[in-house]
Design an enzyme around this catalytic site. Structure first.
Site, PDB file in Angstrom:
ATOM      1  N   LYS A 205       0.858  -1.182   0.000  1.00 59.77           N
ATOM      2  CA  LYS A 205       0.000   0.000   0.000  1.00 59.77           C
ATOM      3  C   LYS A 205       0.896   1.233   0.000  1.00 59.77           C
ATOM      4  O   LYS A 205       1.745   1.401   0.875  1.00 59.77           O
ATOM      5  CB  LYS A 205      -0.886  -0.019   1.244  1.00 59.77           C
ATOM      6  CG  LYS A 205      -1.748   1.224   1.361  1.00 59.77           C
ATOM      7  CD  LYS A 205      -2.773   1.084   2.461  1.00 59.77           C
ATOM      8  CE  LYS A 205      -3.582   2.352   2.603  1.00 59.77           C
ATOM      9  NZ  LYS A 205      -4.583   2.237   3.665  1.00 59.77           N
ATOM     10  N   LYS A 228       1.281   9.972   5.585  1.00 67.40           N
ATOM     11  CA  LYS A 228       1.420   8.581   6.037  1.00 67.40           C
ATOM     12  C   LYS A 228       2.710   7.948   5.525  1.00 67.40           C
ATOM     13  O   LYS A 228       2.820   6.725   5.436  1.00 67.40           O
ATOM     14  CB  LYS A 228       0.174   7.786   5.608  1.00 67.40           C
ATOM     15  CG  LYS A 228      -1.134   8.335   6.203  1.00 67.40           C
ATOM     16  CD  LYS A 228      -2.330   7.401   6.000  1.00 67.40           C
ATOM     17  CE  LYS A 228      -3.584   7.952   6.689  1.00 67.40           C
ATOM     18  NZ  LYS A 228      -4.747   7.043   6.573  1.00 67.40           N
ATOM     19  N   LYS A 259      -2.276  -1.351  -3.750  1.00 75.72           N
ATOM     20  CA  LYS A 259      -3.134  -0.180  -3.652  1.00 75.72           C
ATOM     21  C   LYS A 259      -2.309   1.089  -3.736  1.00 75.72           C
ATOM     22  O   LYS A 259      -1.281   1.149  -3.048  1.00 75.72           O
ATOM     23  CB  LYS A 259      -3.863  -0.256  -2.313  1.00 75.72           C
ATOM     24  CG  LYS A 259      -4.843   0.844  -2.063  1.00 75.72           C
ATOM     25  CD  LYS A 259      -5.438   0.672  -0.699  1.00 75.72           C
ATOM     26  CE  LYS A 259      -6.242   1.916  -0.409  1.00 75.72           C
ATOM     27  NZ  LYS A 259      -6.501   2.061   0.981  1.00 75.72           N
TER      28      LYS A 259
HETATM   29  C1  PBG Z   1      -7.298   3.402   5.675  1.00 73.89           C
HETATM   30  C2  PBG Z   1      -7.686   3.160   4.287  1.00 73.89           C
HETATM   31  C3  PBG Z   1      -7.543   4.066   3.248  1.00 73.89           C
HETATM   32  C4  PBG Z   1      -8.154   3.498   2.158  1.00 73.89           C
HETATM   33  C5  PBG Z   1      -8.632   2.233   2.523  1.00 73.89           C
HETATM   34  N1  PBG Z   1      -8.318   2.031   3.854  1.00 73.89           N
HETATM   35  C6  PBG Z   1      -6.988   5.446   3.230  1.00 73.89           C
HETATM   36  C7  PBG Z   1      -5.677   5.746   3.754  1.00 73.89           C
HETATM   37  O1  PBG Z   1      -4.814   4.881   3.926  1.00 73.89           O
HETATM   38  O2  PBG Z   1      -5.470   6.919   4.041  1.00 73.89           O
HETATM   39  C8  PBG Z   1      -8.255   4.194   0.839  1.00 73.89           C
HETATM   40  C9  PBG Z   1      -9.359   3.794  -0.041  1.00 73.89           C
HETATM   41  C10 PBG Z   1      -9.676   4.766  -1.108  1.00 73.89           C
HETATM   42  O3  PBG Z   1      -9.018   5.808  -1.301  1.00 73.89           O
HETATM   43  O4  PBG Z   1     -10.653   4.476  -1.808  1.00 73.89           O
HETATM   44  N2  PBG Z   1      -6.456   2.611   6.302  1.00 73.89           N
END
Ligand code: PBG
Length: 336
Positions: A205, A228, A259
């Protein structure tokens, strides 16, 4: 050595357009096929009854109260969508620096899981494991001395995974990027008798600017201090993604995810080729907003770009895709 393509024919004996000339022939030679079985639908839930609130930065996406969410889940199941992912908009008053609302067994997400599992059969329920919807700092872990603490956060994530499993979640999807959390969550689930609960790890991610609309939807944008980057991956890296995925598989992940989606399909391909495990990607909120926003202005054809992008995920090696367009895609695939 000559390229493996050098002996495969030459114009004019070979004309690649021959196979493309008729629809039946194009269907016959298609290499990948998108099906409703490839879709996971992320849904936002909110408190209240019989209410839906549009998410401004995600045109066409609403937050739903639990009763409406259950109806939507039934409709998705009837379309053949295999699984939903639930994301809660938590009351800001319930947010604390230790994010303890995350493991309140009566929190919004647990109530939503329970309601849907009680009423709707034949659809899987996926749940994030991360503290950001519950944390007054808006981070996925616990912030102390200006740093997102790893092991302390993992302890909270374990408790969150347990209450979600108790509420009936089929799949725990840790999206927090703390080190060692997959193994710790697996061990804790097994110790509580949840050895059948699956883990879909957000393994690679990235610290992406494409998540902003999601943060609006769950109401964490205002809370988030800083970025983050100390836990999510640097978009510059690719080898590191393989290490992340490898660790998570060793720690017990049943499925792995990359992701965001479209800008990271090279990672999907490497993950699939290297490990051959069930591999997913998340077409995230910013990707949705980009396509839907343009389509709403008449600049793109939503149905076409949706199916084209989802086919791209399949071609890159995805076994499935989390997409806010899941319901639209399911309807389109059905009418084809
Ligand atoms: C949080 C999380 C995020 C998403 C899914 N779980 C956002 C982030 O990490 O800030 C993003 C999903 C999206 O943008 O559609 N842990």
């Amino acid at each position: 050595m000559a390229s493996r393509f050098s002996t495969l024919g030459r114009y004019p004996n070979t004309r690649l357009r021959r196979n493309r000339r008729e629809d039946w022939s194009r269907r016959l030679v298609a290499e990948t096929r998108l099906s409703v079985d490839d879709l996971i639908w992320p849904v936002f839930v909110q408190e209240g009854h019989n209410q839906r609130t549009p998410v401004e930065s995600m045109p066409g996406v609403d937050r739903l109260t639990i009763d409406l969410f259950v109806e939507a889940a039934m409709a998705a199941r009837d379309l053949g969508i295999p699984a939903l992912a639930i994301f809660p908009e938590t009351d800001p008053k319930a947010k604390t620096p230790d994010a303890r609302e995350a493991y309140n067994p009566d929190n919004l997400v647990c109530r939503a899981i329970h309601a849907v599992k009680k009423t709707v059969t034949g659809v899987g329920v996926v749940c994030d494991v991360a503290l950001d919807p519950f944390n007054s700092d808006g981070h996925d872990g616990i912030v102390r001395d200006g740093y997102v603490q790893n092991d302390e956060s993992v302890d909270a994530l374990i408790k969150q995974a347990i209450v979600q499993a108790e509420a009936g979640a089929d799949v725990q999807a840790p999206s927090d990027m703390m080190d060692g959390r997959i193994g710790a969550i697996r061990k804790a689930l097994d110790a509580k008798g949840f050895e059948h609960t699956q883990i879909m790890s957000y393994a690679a991610k990235y610290a992406s600017a494409f998540y902003n609309p999601f943060r609006d939807a769950i109401g964490s944008s205002g809370a988030l201090k800083g970025d983050k980057k100390t836990y999510q991956m640097d978009p510059a890296n690719s080898d590191e993604a393989l290490r992340e995925v490898g660790f998570d598989i060793e720690e017990g992940a049943d499925m792995v995810m990359v992701k965001p989606g479209l800008p990271y399909l090279d990672i999907v391909r490497r993950v699939k080729d290297t490990f051959g495990v069930p591999t997913y990607a998340y077409q995230v909120s910013g990707e949705y907003a980009m396509l839907k926003g343009a389509a709403d202005r008449g600049w793109l054809d939503w149905n076409k770009v949706l199916l084209e992008t989802l086919s791209g995920f399949k071609r890159a090696g995805c076994d499935g895709i989390l997409t806010y367009g899941a319901v639209d895609a399911a309807r389109l695939l059905k009418s084809k």
